[in-house]
Motif scaffolding. Sequence first.
Motif, PDB file in Angstrom:
ATOM      1  N   ILE A 142     -36.795 -60.273  -6.902  1.00  0.00           N
ATOM      2  CA  ILE A 142     -37.961 -60.161  -7.795  1.00  0.00           C
ATOM      3  C   ILE A 142     -38.283 -61.535  -8.385  1.00  0.00           C
ATOM      4  O   ILE A 142     -39.449 -61.948  -8.402  1.00  0.00           O
ATOM      5  N   TYR A 143     -37.262 -62.241  -8.848  1.00  0.00           N
ATOM      6  CA  TYR A 143     -37.492 -63.561  -9.436  1.00  0.00           C
ATOM      7  C   TYR A 143     -38.156 -64.500  -8.428  1.00  0.00           C
ATOM      8  O   TYR A 143     -39.169 -65.138  -8.732  1.00  0.00           O
ATOM      9  N   LEU A 144     -37.581 -64.575  -7.222  1.00  0.00           N
ATOM     10  CA  LEU A 144     -38.115 -65.488  -6.208  1.00  0.00           C
ATOM     11  C   LEU A 144     -39.548 -65.125  -5.820  1.00  0.00           C
ATOM     12  O   LEU A 144     -40.357 -66.003  -5.518  1.00  0.00           O
ATOM     13  N   SER A 145     -39.860 -63.828  -5.836  1.00  0.00           N
ATOM     14  CA  SER A 145     -41.214 -63.420  -5.455  1.00  0.00           C
ATOM     15  C   SER A 145     -42.238 -63.644  -6.569  1.00  0.00           C
ATOM     16  O   SER A 145     -43.438 -63.558  -6.338  1.00  0.00           O
ATOM     17  N   ALA A 172     -42.354 -54.131  -6.798  1.00  0.00           N
ATOM     18  CA  ALA A 172     -40.921 -54.037  -7.091  1.00  0.00           C
ATOM     19  C   ALA A 172     -40.579 -52.652  -7.632  1.00  0.00           C
ATOM     20  O   ALA A 172     -39.578 -52.049  -7.229  1.00  0.00           O
ATOM     21  N   ILE A 173     -41.428 -52.138  -8.508  1.00  0.00           N
ATOM     22  CA  ILE A 173     -41.202 -50.801  -9.062  1.00  0.00           C
ATOM     23  C   ILE A 173     -41.322 -49.746  -7.967  1.00  0.00           C
ATOM     24  O   ILE A 173     -40.508 -48.821  -7.889  1.00  0.00           O
ATOM     25  N   ARG A 174     -42.314 -49.897  -7.089  1.00  0.00           N
ATOM     26  CA  ARG A 174     -42.456 -48.960  -5.964  1.00  0.00           C
ATOM     27  C   ARG A 174     -41.220 -48.979  -5.080  1.00  0.00           C
ATOM     28  O   ARG A 174     -40.744 -47.942  -4.622  1.00  0.00           O
ATOM     29  N   LEU A 182     -33.791 -45.912  -6.930  1.00  0.00           N
ATOM     30  CA  LEU A 182     -33.025 -46.817  -7.781  1.00  0.00           C
ATOM     31  C   LEU A 182     -33.638 -46.999  -9.171  1.00  0.00           C
ATOM     32  O   LEU A 182     -33.229 -47.897  -9.913  1.00  0.00           O
ATOM     33  N   LEU A 183     -34.610 -46.162  -9.523  1.00  0.00           N
ATOM     34  CA  LEU A 183     -35.239 -46.307 -10.840  1.00  0.00           C
ATOM     35  C   LEU A 183     -34.230 -46.142 -11.973  1.00  0.00           C
ATOM     36  O   LEU A 183     -34.364 -46.775 -13.021  1.00  0.00           O
ATOM     37  N   SER A 184     -33.202 -45.330 -11.751  1.00  0.00           N
ATOM     38  CA  SER A 184     -32.186 -45.148 -12.795  1.00  0.00           C
ATOM     39  C   SER A 184     -31.390 -46.439 -13.020  1.00  0.00           C
ATOM     40  O   SER A 184     -30.758 -46.603 -14.050  1.00  0.00           O
ATOM     41  N   LYS A 185     -31.440 -47.353 -12.068  1.00  0.00           N
ATOM     42  CA  LYS A 185     -30.732 -48.634 -12.175  1.00  0.00           C
ATOM     43  C   LYS A 185     -31.646 -49.747 -12.678  1.00  0.00           C
ATOM     44  O   LYS A 185     -31.250 -50.907 -12.728  1.00  0.00           O
TER      45      LYS A 185
END
Length: 137
Positions: free
Chosen positions: A13-16, A32-34, A41-44
């Motif tokens: 995510i950071y690099l993008s 990223a959320i999608r 992995l939304l719980s993470k």
Amino acid sequence: MTTMTHNDIAEAIYLSTVGKSEHELSEVLKNAIRMLFRRRLLSKSGAVVSALQKIIYKKNNTVEVLVRSSEPLGHATKALLKAMLEKKYKNKNFVFVESLDSKLLGGFKIQIGDESIDLTLQNKIKQLTEHLTKTHE
């Protein structure tokens, strides 16, 4: 299929997001959320955000300073604390996170990474008591 860790996801995510405009940044974060949703992995997401914050702090040479006190710190105290930390941790930026702790009588506790600095009234009384008992033995 390989397993992605929180740190792997946060790094991706950071690099993008580096060098993106506000509109592009919004799209990258939606994607990223999608991706987190599709991979269940939304719980993470809390752990991913925490890892992302650590990456951003490291890239920007920033240190998070946790300050616990019985009442909110005044501007003068914050400025003094910042000057003290700048002297000790050269070339660092600081993000102060304050929390109120009604159990503290006065003063404050500072947590910077693994280091803890206890400037509470209770600790000062304890140190004075230990000093006085040692000198009378």
